[in-house]
Design a protein around this motif. Structure first.
Motif, PDB file in Angstrom:
ATOM      1  N   THR A   1       0.824  -1.207   0.000  1.00 14.93           N
ATOM      2  CA  THR A   1       0.000   0.000   0.000  1.00 14.93           C
ATOM      3  C   THR A   1       0.860   1.259   0.000  1.00 14.93           C
ATOM      4  N   PHE A   2       2.029   1.218   0.657  1.00  8.69           N
ATOM      5  CA  PHE A   2       2.930   2.373   0.655  1.00  8.69           C
ATOM      6  C   PHE A   2       3.465   2.629  -0.752  1.00  8.69           C
ATOM      7  N   ASP A   3       3.918   1.536  -1.421  1.00  9.58           N
ATOM      8  CA  ASP A   3       4.426   1.662  -2.786  1.00  9.58           C
ATOM      9  C   ASP A   3       3.310   2.110  -3.726  1.00  9.58           C
ATOM     10  N   LEU A   4       2.120   1.571  -3.515  1.00 10.64           N
ATOM     11  CA  LEU A   4       0.983   1.926  -4.353  1.00 10.64           C
ATOM     12  C   LEU A   4       0.648   3.409  -4.236  1.00 10.64           C
ATOM     13  N   ARG A   5       0.643   3.924  -3.024  1.00 13.18           N
ATOM     14  CA  ARG A   5       0.318   5.340  -2.818  1.00 13.18           C
ATOM     15  C   ARG A   5       1.352   6.239  -3.493  1.00 13.18           C
ATOM     16  N   LYS A   6       2.619   5.844  -3.466  1.00 17.21           N
ATOM     17  CA  LYS A   6       3.650   6.634  -4.147  1.00 17.21           C
ATOM     18  C   LYS A   6       3.412   6.652  -5.657  1.00 17.21           C
ATOM     19  N   LYS A   7       3.120   5.487  -6.223  1.00 20.92           N
ATOM     20  CA  LYS A   7       2.894   5.415  -7.670  1.00 20.92           C
ATOM     21  C   LYS A   7       1.635   6.168  -8.074  1.00 20.92           C
ATOM     22  N   LEU A   8       0.610   6.080  -7.250  1.00 21.19           N
ATOM     23  CA  LEU A   8      -0.616   6.826  -7.539  1.00 21.19           C
ATOM     24  C   LEU A   8      -0.373   8.331  -7.474  1.00 21.19           C
ATOM     25  N   GLY A   9       0.437   8.742  -6.484  1.00 23.00           N
ATOM     26  CA  GLY A   9       0.754  10.162  -6.342  1.00 23.00           C
ATOM     27  C   GLY A   9       1.468  10.713  -7.559  1.00 23.00           C
ATOM     28  N   ARG A  10       2.392   9.913  -8.109  1.00 22.35           N
ATOM     29  CA  ARG A  10       3.123  10.357  -9.298  1.00 22.35           C
ATOM     30  C   ARG A  10       2.196  10.496 -10.502  1.00 22.35           C
TER      31      ARG A  10
ATOM     32  N   GLY B   1      -0.953  11.427 -10.154  1.00 17.76           N
ATOM     33  CA  GLY B   1      -1.976  12.390  -9.789  1.00 17.76           C
ATOM     34  C   GLY B   1      -3.317  11.751  -9.457  1.00 17.76           C
ATOM     35  N   VAL B   2      -3.291  10.474  -9.017  1.00 19.69           N
ATOM     36  CA  VAL B   2      -4.521   9.766  -8.671  1.00 19.69           C
ATOM     37  C   VAL B   2      -4.867  10.047  -7.215  1.00 19.69           C
ATOM     38  N   SER B   3      -6.110  10.434  -6.976  1.00 21.19           N
ATOM     39  CA  SER B   3      -6.523  10.746  -5.604  1.00 21.19           C
ATOM     40  C   SER B   3      -6.566   9.496  -4.751  1.00 21.19           C
ATOM     41  N   CYS B   4      -6.211   9.655  -3.481  1.00 20.76           N
ATOM     42  CA  CYS B   4      -6.134   8.522  -2.570  1.00 20.76           C
ATOM     43  C   CYS B   4      -6.564   8.984  -1.187  1.00 20.76           C
ATOM     44  N   SER B   5      -7.492   8.264  -0.573  1.00 20.72           N
ATOM     45  CA  SER B   5      -7.955   8.585   0.774  1.00 20.72           C
ATOM     46  C   SER B   5      -7.539   7.468   1.721  1.00 20.72           C
ATOM     47  N   VAL B   6      -7.263   7.831   2.961  1.00 19.16           N
ATOM     48  CA  VAL B   6      -6.874   6.850   3.966  1.00 19.16           C
ATOM     49  C   VAL B   6      -7.874   6.900   5.107  1.00 19.16           C
ATOM     50  N   THR B   7      -8.375   5.740   5.503  1.00 15.19           N
ATOM     51  CA  THR B   7      -9.277   5.644   6.640  1.00 15.19           C
ATOM     52  C   THR B   7      -8.827   4.477   7.516  1.00 15.19           C
ATOM     53  N   ASN B   8      -9.570   4.217   8.582  1.00 13.55           N
ATOM     54  CA  ASN B   8      -9.149   3.197   9.537  1.00 13.55           C
ATOM     55  C   ASN B   8     -10.299   2.235   9.810  1.00 13.55           C
ATOM     56  N   ILE B   9      -9.944   0.994  10.071  1.00 15.83           N
ATOM     57  CA  ILE B   9     -10.956  -0.017  10.330  1.00 15.83           C
ATOM     58  C   ILE B   9     -11.739   0.282  11.607  1.00 15.83           C
ATOM     59  N   SER B  10     -11.159   1.133  12.460  1.00 19.73           N
ATOM     60  CA  SER B  10     -11.829   1.507  13.711  1.00 19.73           C
ATOM     61  C   SER B  10     -12.663   2.782  13.570  1.00 19.73           C
ATOM     62  N   SER B  11     -12.665   3.350  12.375  1.00 17.09           N
ATOM     63  CA  SER B  11     -13.404   4.600  12.164  1.00 17.09           C
ATOM     64  C   SER B  11     -14.910   4.389  12.336  1.00 17.09           C
ATOM     65  N   GLY B  12     -15.577   5.408  12.802  1.00 19.19           N
ATOM     66  CA  GLY B  12     -17.033   5.384  12.851  1.00 19.19           C
ATOM     67  C   GLY B  12     -17.606   5.468  11.455  1.00 19.19           C
ATOM     68  N   SER B  13     -18.883   5.239  11.318  1.00 21.26           N
ATOM     69  CA  SER B  13     -19.513   5.209  10.000  1.00 21.26           C
ATOM     70  C   SER B  13     -19.379   6.544   9.263  1.00 21.26           C
TER      71      SER B  13
END
Length: 449
Positions: free
Chosen positions: A254-263, A265-277
């Motif tokens: 996922t770290f490598d993927l986010r770097k490649k997506l950033g290059r 210009g692909v938008s990427c959001s990060v959330t957590n499995i413990s996040s509320g709805s």
């Protein structure tokens, strides 16, 4: 003497042998009850041993006039650490056959025993390899197959000096990384093609032009997956879910993927499995299609995220949501099949076992008929892997000889597509990658790269 009395005597003899020789290695691994119409060869083949080994473990078999009887109990020994050779010309021969001078000489250096899971899986792989050799008789060439039992604690140098090893044209093995170095040097010195069929560590393939390394390192495999992901889903909103799994190694992906997506210009959001709805919903786009990526391959976290997606799409049915997973998810597919299809799931893999394929079903019936047992419930199916490897490598050697380089994909593979590219100054790496796609219409398709 009736069968019950013989069985009791055998058990008594077994007790005294074990009591009087406890410091010695056990020479048998189980007892087999003879069924109607069984033969010595069939029993030996079922357990991955030779007829000679079976007779040696049961001296009464050498008595003139001996014949197997239904209900008899016989000792099944461990395979000899030496050589078990079978010349394969169509059906595997039931007795020793002189090897024709033009035969392709195949060697197998793997743990072939019934002591642990590694041995049982490799016996199944070896059986698949032999089935491929049976089919390759159509080429008009004979094949000599020699197998050496090389367990984890074996001194592989002692195996390499045995008669016949240096005469092989191609060798399959080893299973363990510590054995790769000696076998690599040996194959290079003797001009032998070496197929390393399973995952190992090390870079021997980068310096030995004779090596075919089937499995990529996780870094290479997921690097390829990230490249194809970044291209295929460049118009998606990518949602990475942190699953708080400290044991996972998927964060590298996922770290490598986010770097490649950033290059790109692909938008990427990060959330957590413990996040509320509410917080979870904010990571998703109502304009773009969304694709969800977890940083773990574990089933419990996958189940939790699927529950979260069910709740999210139930409240916001307008959202377009897909899911991108890991090869391990193929093991959970039967449990999560409906939800994999609901979320248009993509799983990167270098194999795919399709239980609904007519060819796969036919292979399974044939395996059961030849070996009187079904394949183990593992992914990939090891007998099918052995069969695909045999058809690809042995078939390739029969067609091209020493010029075989693995560059033509086996498009008719049962389970394991293969295609090799040459490393700089070294051997060949398998670069086959596919996305197993669970479609919303409940069909499954394969996207090959």
């Amino acid at each position: 003497m009736n069968h019950l009395s013989r069985y009791i005597l055998l058990l008594c003899a077994l007790f005294f042998v074990c009591a009087g020789a406890s410091a010695q290695e056990k020479k048998w691994r189980e007892m087999h009850k003879v069924e109607a119409k069984e033969t010595l060869y069939g029993i030996a083949r079922e357990y991955g041993i030779t007829v000679d080994e079976l007779v040696k473990a049961n001296p009464e078999m050498g008595v003139p006039g001996y014949s197997l009887k239904k209900g008899d109990y016989i000792f099944i020994p461990y395979p000899d650490a030496g050589t078990a050779t079978a010349s394969v010309q169509g059906k595997a021969a039931a007795s020793a056959v002189a090897v024709p001078p033009n035969a392709l000489k195949v060697g197998v250096l793997l743990p072939l025993h019934n002591v642990d899971g590694d041995g049982r899986r490799m016996v199944e792989y070896y059986r698949g390899l032999l089935m491929a050799c049976e089919d390759l008789k159509m080429n008009g060439r004979s094949i000599s197959v020699s197998a050496w039992n090389v367990p984890a604690d074996a001194d592989i140098y002692r195996t390499l000096v045995k008669d016949g090893v240096a005469k092989c044209d191609i060798i399959f093995g080893p299973l363990y990384s510590k054995q790769v170095g000696p076998l690599s040097f040996f194959s290079k010195d003797n001009g032998i093609k070496l197929v390393i069929p399973f995952s190992i560590t090390g870079d021997a393939v980068d310096s030995n032009p004779n090596i075919f390394q089937v499995y990529q390192s996780p870094e290479t495999f997921y690097g390829m997956a990230a490249d194809h992901f970044a291209y295929r889903f460049k118009d998606y909103n990518v949602v990475v879910v942190d699953c708080n799994d400290k044991t996972s190694g998927k964060g590298v992906f996922t770290f490598d993927l986010r770097k490649k997506l950033g290059r790109k210009g692909v938008s990427c959001s990060v959330t957590n499995i413990s996040s509320g709805s509410g917080a979870f919903a904010k990571a998703f786009s109502v304009v773009k299609p969304n694709i969800v990526v977890l940083n773990t391959a574990r089933s419990p976290e996958l189940g939790t995220v699927l529950d979260m997606l069910d709740a999210l799409t139930g409240t916001h049915p307008e959202l377009k949501v897909s899911l991108f997973g890991y090869t391990e998810w193929l093991m959970y597919a039967s449990h999560y099949l409906d939800r994999f299809c609901r979320y248009d799931t993509y799983i990167p893999a270098n194999f795919y076992y399709n239980a609904y394929s007519a060819r796969v079903a036919a292979f399974e019936r044939r395996y059961m008929s030849e070996f009187k047992s079904g394949m183990m419930d593992y992914l990939p199916r090891f007998a099918m892997t052995g069969y695909d490897h045999g058809m690809f490598f042995i078939g390739g050697m029969l067609r091209q000889g020493k010029d075989f380089d693995g560059s033509v994909e086996n498009k008719d593979a049962l389970q394991t597509p293969l295609h090799f590219t040459k490393t700089r100054g070294g051997g060949y790496r398998n670069d086959c990658l596919m996305f197993v796609h669970y479609n919303r219409d409940k069909s499954i398709s394969i996207i090959k790269f």
